[in-house]
Enzyme design. Structure first.
Site, PDB file in Angstrom:
ATOM      1  N   THR A 122      20.820   2.720   7.551  1.00 26.49           N
ATOM      2  CA  THR A 122      22.236   2.421   7.797  1.00 26.49           C
ATOM      3  C   THR A 122      22.292   0.954   8.224  1.00 26.49           C
ATOM      4  O   THR A 122      21.254   0.277   8.258  1.00 26.49           O
ATOM      5  CB  THR A 122      22.797   3.320   8.919  1.00 26.49           C
ATOM      6  OG1 THR A 122      22.050   3.051  10.109  1.00 26.49           O
ATOM      7  CG2 THR A 122      22.704   4.791   8.556  1.00 26.49           C
ATOM      8  N   SER A 125       0.838  -1.216   0.000  1.00 22.57           N
ATOM      9  CA  SER A 125       0.000   0.000   0.000  1.00 22.57           C
ATOM     10  C   SER A 125       0.869   1.261   0.000  1.00 22.57           C
ATOM     11  O   SER A 125       0.483   2.283  -0.569  1.00 22.57           O
ATOM     12  CB  SER A 125      -0.981   0.003   1.176  1.00 22.57           C
ATOM     13  OG  SER A 125      -0.309   0.120   2.400  1.00 22.57           O
ATOM     14  N   HIS A 182       9.169   3.021   8.877  1.00 22.12           N
ATOM     15  CA  HIS A 182       9.032   2.113  10.019  1.00 22.12           C
ATOM     16  C   HIS A 182       7.798   2.533  10.823  1.00 22.12           C
ATOM     17  O   HIS A 182       7.632   3.721  11.126  1.00 22.12           O
ATOM     18  CB  HIS A 182      10.290   2.175  10.890  1.00 22.12           C
ATOM     19  CG  HIS A 182      10.220   1.222  12.035  1.00 22.12           C
ATOM     20  ND1 HIS A 182      10.339  -0.144  11.867  1.00 22.12           N
ATOM     21  CD2 HIS A 182      10.003   1.424  13.358  1.00 22.12           C
ATOM     22  CE1 HIS A 182      10.208  -0.737  13.048  1.00 22.12           C
ATOM     23  NE2 HIS A 182      10.002   0.190  13.959  1.00 22.12           N
TER      24      HIS A 182
END
Ligand code: GAR
Length: 221
Positions: A144, A16, A112
């Site tokens: 990272t 999505s 996230h």
């Protein structure tokens, strides 16, 4: 159109967020082109979204590789063929090795589902509920080698309401937060307004705070 920045999107599932970025490119909000969508899961619904939008797809199933390095090495090889200017992790549920993160340092971003630096890793919605948090949300950050630990770019939150469940929060974070902030962060990147310098995120020439630019609380489009 030639010379538009080229974006590679990596997915594992529904896609999505990929759709929000496809929509942003199609509407002209993002002046860039998605050159490939790569999935480690051949059943990811996001692959159908890409095909519908006429975007090339690649499936690289991690189960066919001996270890993370072997997989990541093939992934780097696959992506390099497209020479992407930006790589967007959109629900790509893989822990990446330094081999991968270092190959694309400064042009690899992730979303996230938490208010980083809170709750890196999995089960973020449950953890926010269990902790009795008043707010939850999502963060776009540069990637990272540290899992969910790269410098945040942009963050937004929702209020946790009485009666909320893991499912209801996940759904609101997606629709009210992720689908807004991810296309915006991609737009900023392709416009060269956001960049990572010496491990820190900068936006419009200013150092971004440790939780990222606060969408909706500060003015910037
Ligand atoms: C999103 O909530 C994204 O933040 C999360 O997976 C979901 C993917 O949804 N990513 C992670 O948890 C990465 N650590 P989508 O496939 O519908 O975009």
């Amino acid at each position: 159109m030639a010379n538009r920045p080229q974006i590679a999107v990596l997915i594992s599932g529904s896609g999505s967020n990929l759709q929000a970025i496809i929509d942003g490119c199609q509407s002209g909000q993002i002046e860039a082109e998605i050159c490939v969508v790569v999935s480690n899961n051949e059943e990811a619904f996001g692959l159908q979204r890409a095909e519908k939008a006429g975007i090339p797809t690649q499936i690289l199933d991690h189960r066919n590789y001996e270890n993370r390095e072997a997989y990541d090495s093939e992934l780097v090889h696959c992506l390099n063929q497209y020479q992407p200017d930006l790589l967007v992790l959109a629900g790509f549920m893989r822990i990446l090795t330094p081999l991968f993160t270092e190959a694309f340092v400064g042009k690899l971003i992730n979303i996230h589902p938490s208010l980083l630096p809170k709750y890196p890793g999995l089960h973020t919605h449950r953890r926010a509920l269990d902790a009795g948090d008043s707010h939850h949300g999502a963060t776009v950050h540069f990637v990272t080698a540290e899992l969910d630990g790269g410098p945040p770019i942009l963050q937004a939150s929702i209020q946790i309401l009485d009666g909320d469940t893991e499912k209801s929060i996940a759904s609101r974070v997606l629709s009210e937060v992720e689908h807004k902030i991810y296309p915006l962060a991609v737009k900023w990147f392709v416009e060269k307004r956001v960049q990572m310098i010496d491990g820190k995120a900068w936006l419009d020439g200013e150092l971004v705070g440790s939780s990222g630019f606060q969408y909706g609380k500060e003015e910037k489009t």
